[in-house]
Design a protein around this motif. Structure first.
Motif, PDB file in Angstrom:
ATOM      1  N   ASP A   1       0.838  -1.205   0.000  1.00 14.10           N
ATOM      2  CA  ASP A   1       0.000   0.000   0.000  1.00 14.10           C
ATOM      3  C   ASP A   1       0.869   1.251   0.000  1.00 14.10           C
ATOM      4  O   ASP A   1       2.106   1.169  -0.048  1.00 14.10           O
ATOM      5  CB  ASP A   1      -0.973  -0.008   1.185  1.00 14.10           C
ATOM      6  CG  ASP A   1      -0.273   0.070   2.538  1.00 14.10           C
ATOM      7  OD1 ASP A   1       0.906   0.482   2.593  1.00 14.10           O
ATOM      8  OD2 ASP A   1      -0.904  -0.286   3.550  1.00 14.10           O
ATOM      9  N   LYS A   2       0.243   2.405   0.019  1.00 20.19           N
ATOM     10  CA  LYS A   2       0.981   3.664  -0.091  1.00 20.19           C
ATOM     11  C   LYS A   2       1.981   3.855   1.037  1.00 20.19           C
ATOM     12  O   LYS A   2       2.979   4.563   0.871  1.00 20.19           O
ATOM     13  CB  LYS A   2      -0.004   4.838  -0.127  1.00 20.19           C
ATOM     14  CG  LYS A   2      -0.870   4.860  -1.389  1.00 20.19           C
ATOM     15  CD  LYS A   2      -1.807   6.063  -1.386  1.00 20.19           C
ATOM     16  CE  LYS A   2      -2.667   6.074  -2.657  1.00 20.19           C
ATOM     17  NZ  LYS A   2      -3.589   7.239  -2.673  1.00 20.19           N
ATOM     18  N   ALA A   3       1.718   3.226   2.173  1.00 16.87           N
ATOM     19  CA  ALA A   3       2.638   3.338   3.310  1.00 16.87           C
ATOM     20  C   ALA A   3       3.719   2.267   3.267  1.00 16.87           C
ATOM     21  O   ALA A   3       4.571   2.204   4.156  1.00 16.87           O
ATOM     22  CB  ALA A   3       1.861   3.244   4.622  1.00 16.87           C
ATOM     23  N   GLY A   4       3.703   1.424   2.232  1.00 18.47           N
ATOM     24  CA  GLY A   4       4.703   0.377   2.121  1.00 18.47           C
ATOM     25  C   GLY A   4       4.400  -0.841   2.969  1.00 18.47           C
ATOM     26  O   GLY A   4       5.291  -1.656   3.229  1.00 18.47           O
ATOM     27  N   LEU A   5       3.133  -0.992   3.379  1.00 23.77           N
ATOM     28  CA  LEU A   5       2.747  -2.110   4.239  1.00 23.77           C
ATOM     29  C   LEU A   5       2.173  -3.259   3.410  1.00 23.77           C
ATOM     30  O   LEU A   5       1.498  -3.041   2.410  1.00 23.77           O
ATOM     31  CB  LEU A   5       1.719  -1.657   5.278  1.00 23.77           C
ATOM     32  CG  LEU A   5       2.208  -0.638   6.318  1.00 23.77           C
ATOM     33  CD1 LEU A   5       1.047  -0.208   7.201  1.00 23.77           C
ATOM     34  CD2 LEU A   5       3.341  -1.216   7.159  1.00 23.77           C
ATOM     35  N   ILE A   6       2.425  -4.481   3.860  1.00 27.20           N
ATOM     36  CA  ILE A   6       1.946  -5.684   3.201  1.00 27.20           C
ATOM     37  C   ILE A   6       1.248  -6.542   4.253  1.00 27.20           C
ATOM     38  O   ILE A   6       1.865  -6.914   5.257  1.00 27.20           O
ATOM     39  CB  ILE A   6       3.102  -6.497   2.587  1.00 27.20           C
ATOM     40  CG1 ILE A   6       3.954  -5.619   1.669  1.00 27.20           C
ATOM     41  CG2 ILE A   6       2.587  -7.726   1.861  1.00 27.20           C
ATOM     42  CD1 ILE A   6       5.347  -6.184   1.440  1.00 27.20           C
ATOM     43  N   THR A   7      -0.018  -6.878   4.042  1.00 27.44           N
ATOM     44  CA  THR A   7      -0.748  -7.747   4.955  1.00 27.44           C
ATOM     45  C   THR A   7      -0.774  -9.154   4.384  1.00 27.44           C
ATOM     46  O   THR A   7      -1.207  -9.369   3.250  1.00 27.44           O
ATOM     47  CB  THR A   7      -2.180  -7.239   5.174  1.00 27.44           C
ATOM     48  OG1 THR A   7      -2.134  -5.914   5.735  1.00 27.44           O
ATOM     49  CG2 THR A   7      -2.937  -8.159   6.123  1.00 27.44           C
ATOM     50  N   VAL A   8      -0.312 -10.107   5.173  1.00 22.79           N
ATOM     51  CA  VAL A   8      -0.190 -11.491   4.719  1.00 22.79           C
ATOM     52  C   VAL A   8      -1.150 -12.371   5.511  1.00 22.79           C
ATOM     53  O   VAL A   8      -1.109 -12.379   6.750  1.00 22.79           O
ATOM     54  CB  VAL A   8       1.260 -11.997   4.908  1.00 22.79           C
ATOM     55  CG1 VAL A   8       1.392 -13.433   4.420  1.00 22.79           C
ATOM     56  CG2 VAL A   8       2.238 -11.084   4.168  1.00 22.79           C
ATOM     57  N   ILE A   9      -2.004 -13.126   4.797  1.00 32.32           N
ATOM     58  CA  ILE A   9      -2.967 -14.007   5.444  1.00 32.32           C
ATOM     59  C   ILE A   9      -3.007 -15.344   4.698  1.00 32.32           C
ATOM     60  O   ILE A   9      -2.312 -15.530   3.703  1.00 32.32           O
ATOM     61  CB  ILE A   9      -4.385 -13.382   5.475  1.00 32.32           C
ATOM     62  CG1 ILE A   9      -4.851 -13.076   4.041  1.00 32.32           C
ATOM     63  CG2 ILE A   9      -4.405 -12.126   6.320  1.00 32.32           C
ATOM     64  CD1 ILE A   9      -6.280 -12.555   3.965  1.00 32.32           C
ATOM     65  N   GLY A  10      -3.829 -16.273   5.174  1.00 30.14           N
ATOM     66  CA  GLY A  10      -4.064 -17.527   4.473  1.00 30.14           C
ATOM     67  C   GLY A  10      -2.818 -18.392   4.346  1.00 30.14           C
ATOM     68  O   GLY A  10      -2.008 -18.521   5.271  1.00 30.14           O
ATOM     69  N   LYS A  11      -2.661 -19.005   3.165  1.00 34.57           N
ATOM     70  CA  LYS A  11      -1.535 -19.906   2.920  1.00 34.57           C
ATOM     71  C   LYS A  11      -0.205 -19.173   3.019  1.00 34.57           C
ATOM     72  O   LYS A  11       0.801 -19.757   3.450  1.00 34.57           O
ATOM     73  CB  LYS A  11      -1.666 -20.558   1.546  1.00 34.57           C
ATOM     74  CG  LYS A  11      -2.834 -21.519   1.438  1.00 34.57           C
ATOM     75  CD  LYS A  11      -2.910 -22.149   0.061  1.00 34.57           C
ATOM     76  CE  LYS A  11      -4.067 -23.126  -0.020  1.00 34.57           C
ATOM     77  NZ  LYS A  11      -4.181 -23.742  -1.375  1.00 34.57           N
ATOM     78  N   ASP A  12      -0.179 -17.904   2.639  1.00 33.10           N
ATOM     79  CA  ASP A  12       1.064 -17.140   2.740  1.00 33.10           C
ATOM     80  C   ASP A  12       1.452 -16.916   4.202  1.00 33.10           C
ATOM     81  O   ASP A  12       2.638 -16.900   4.540  1.00 33.10           O
ATOM     82  CB  ASP A  12       0.924 -15.794   2.025  1.00 33.10           C
ATOM     83  CG  ASP A  12       0.890 -15.957   0.512  1.00 33.10           C
ATOM     84  OD1 ASP A  12       1.438 -16.957   0.018  1.00 33.10           O
ATOM     85  OD2 ASP A  12       0.331 -15.081  -0.177  1.00 33.10           O
ATOM     86  N   PHE A  13       0.462 -16.755   5.058  1.00 31.73           N
ATOM     87  CA  PHE A  13       0.745 -16.642   6.498  1.00 31.73           C
ATOM     88  C   PHE A  13       1.422 -17.916   6.988  1.00 31.73           C
ATOM     89  O   PHE A  13       2.424 -17.871   7.711  1.00 31.73           O
ATOM     90  CB  PHE A  13      -0.547 -16.388   7.279  1.00 31.73           C
ATOM     91  CG  PHE A  13      -0.388 -16.508   8.778  1.00 31.73           C
ATOM     92  CD1 PHE A  13       0.059 -15.429   9.529  1.00 31.73           C
ATOM     93  CD2 PHE A  13      -0.646 -17.710   9.430  1.00 31.73           C
ATOM     94  CE1 PHE A  13       0.227 -15.530  10.909  1.00 31.73           C
ATOM     95  CE2 PHE A  13      -0.483 -17.828  10.800  1.00 31.73           C
ATOM     96  CZ  PHE A  13      -0.043 -16.739  11.543  1.00 31.73           C
ATOM     97  N   ARG A  14       0.863 -19.076   6.594  1.00 25.61           N
ATOM     98  CA  ARG A  14       1.440 -20.349   7.035  1.00 25.61           C
ATOM     99  C   ARG A  14       2.853 -20.525   6.497  1.00 25.61           C
ATOM    100  O   ARG A  14       3.726 -21.066   7.192  1.00 25.61           O
ATOM    101  CB  ARG A  14       0.542 -21.500   6.591  1.00 25.61           C
ATOM    102  CG  ARG A  14      -0.782 -21.556   7.323  1.00 25.61           C
ATOM    103  CD  ARG A  14      -1.476 -22.898   7.112  1.00 25.61           C
ATOM    104  NE  ARG A  14      -1.921 -23.063   5.735  1.00 25.61           N
ATOM    105  CZ  ARG A  14      -3.085 -22.616   5.281  1.00 25.61           C
ATOM    106  NH1 ARG A  14      -3.915 -21.967   6.086  1.00 25.61           N
ATOM    107  NH2 ARG A  14      -3.430 -22.822   4.017  1.00 25.61           N
TER     108      ARG A  14
END
Length: 268
Positions: free
Chosen positions: A11-24
Motif C-alpha cells: 500500500d501507499k505506506a509500504g505495508l503488506i498484509t499477509v494471510i491464508g496460505k502465505d501466512f502459514r
C-alpha cells in the motif's frame, strides 16, 4: 536465497498484509518473528527488503513493512546463503522448455525444477508418445495448482524469473510458436534432447559462432522420448538442433533437469 513473492503491490505506506496460505508459509516454513527481515519480490519484478512489524497468531495475519533503500548496504535477513538480489539475471537470455506431455505427477515435478532453474516459459506439447489420459489430465487441471507450484519454487530458489506455463499445443503449433518469435535467426537457438546419437550436435560448437543469443529453446520428450518423425519435423521446420548426452538412460523428468543444466552451463 529464499524470497517471498507478492501478488499485490504494497500500500501507499509500504505495508503488506499477509494471510491464508502465505501466512502459514512465513510462520511455519520461514518461522518469522517481529523484527526479522525478508526479501520480497513485488509484482513489478523488483526485489525489496521488508521488516516483519507484527505477527497476529489469532487472526492468522502478518504485516510487513517495505524498507527504505539502504544505498547498497546489506541488511540482515532471516534467509540463508546467497540472497535473491545477488542472483538477478546477468543477461537478457530467456529460456523456453518445450516439454512433451508426461504423466501429471512428473509434469508437476518438471515445472517445479524448471522454475527453480529460471526457465521463463514452459510449453506442454502433445506428442506421439504422450498418453491420452495424461493429455486430458493436463488440459483439465486447475491453473491455480501450477501457479502455486511455480510460486513455491520461486520462493524456495529465489528465482527472479516469472515462470509461465502455456496451454497444451500440438507439435505443429509449438514449432509455429517458436518460428513466430521476433528475434532474428542468429539470436535464438533451440535444442532437441535425443536418445539417438545420429546427427547429434555439440552444444558449444553450435553456439560459438553466435555473437548474441537472446532466446534458447529446449525440447524434452515424455515417457518413451520423441519419435524419429517428430525430431525430423522439428529439424526441417524450425532448424532445431538435436543433441545426445552420452549418459545413462534418464527418466523424462530427470532428462529435463539434466538438459536444462547442461545447456545453461554451455550458453551462459
Amino acid at each position: 536465497m529464499r524470497q517471498f513473492i507478492l501478488e499485490k503491490e504494497p500500500d501507499k505506506a509500504g505495508l503488506i498484509t499477509v494471510i491464508g496460505k502465505d501466512f502459514r508459509y512465513l510462520r511455519q516454513v520461514l518461522r518469522v518473528k517481529v523484527g526479522d527481515m525478508i526479501n520480497v519480490r513485488i509484482p513489478s519484478g523488483a526485489l525489496k527488503n521488508s521488516t516483519v512489524v507484527s505477527v497476529e497468531e489469532n487472526a492468522k495475519k502478518i504485516v510487513l513493512q517495505i524498507c527504505a533503500d539502504t544505498n547498497g548496504e546489506k541488511e540482515k535477513s532471516i534467509t540463508r546463503g546467497v540472497q535473491a538480489d545477488e542472483i538477478q539475471m546477468q543477461n537478457e537470455k530467456e529460456y523456453w522448455l518445450f516439454q512433451f506431455i508426461p504423466k501429471p505427477q512428473k509434469f508437476e515435478q518438471i515445472v517445479r525444477q524448471a522454475t527453480e532453474c529460471g526457465i521463463k516459459r514452459i510449453v506442454p506439447v502433445i506428442g506421439e508418445y504422450s498418453e491420452k489420459n495424461s493429455i486430458n489430465a493436463l488440459k483439465n487441471s486447475k491453473q491455480e495448482r501450477l501457479e502455486r507450484i511455480i510460486k513455491e519454487a520461486r520462493q524456495q530458489s529465489g528465482s527472479p524469473v516469472d515462470t509461465v506455463v502455456n496451454e497444451c499445443v500440438t507439435l505443429e503449433q509449438a514449432v509455429e510458436l517458436w518460428n513466430s518469435m521476433d528475434e532474428v535467426k542468429d539470436e535464438k537457438i533451440a535444442f532437441v534432447l535425443s536418445e539417438r546419437d545420429e546427427g547429434s550436435n555439440d552444444v558449444r560448437k553450435v553456439i560459438e559462432d553466435k555473437e548474441k543469443i537472446t532466446k534458447i529453446g529446449i525440447v524434452v520428450g515424455s515417457e518413451g522420448g520423441i519419435s524419429p518423425a517428430e525430431v525430423e519435423f522439428m529439424l526441417e521446420k524450425a532448424d532445431f538442433k538435436p543433441i545426445h548426452f552420452s549418459v545413462n538412460i534418464l527418466r523424462c523428468e530427470t532428462a529435463a533437469l539434466y538438459g536444462i543444466a547442461a545447456i545453461q552451463t554451455a550458453v551462459n
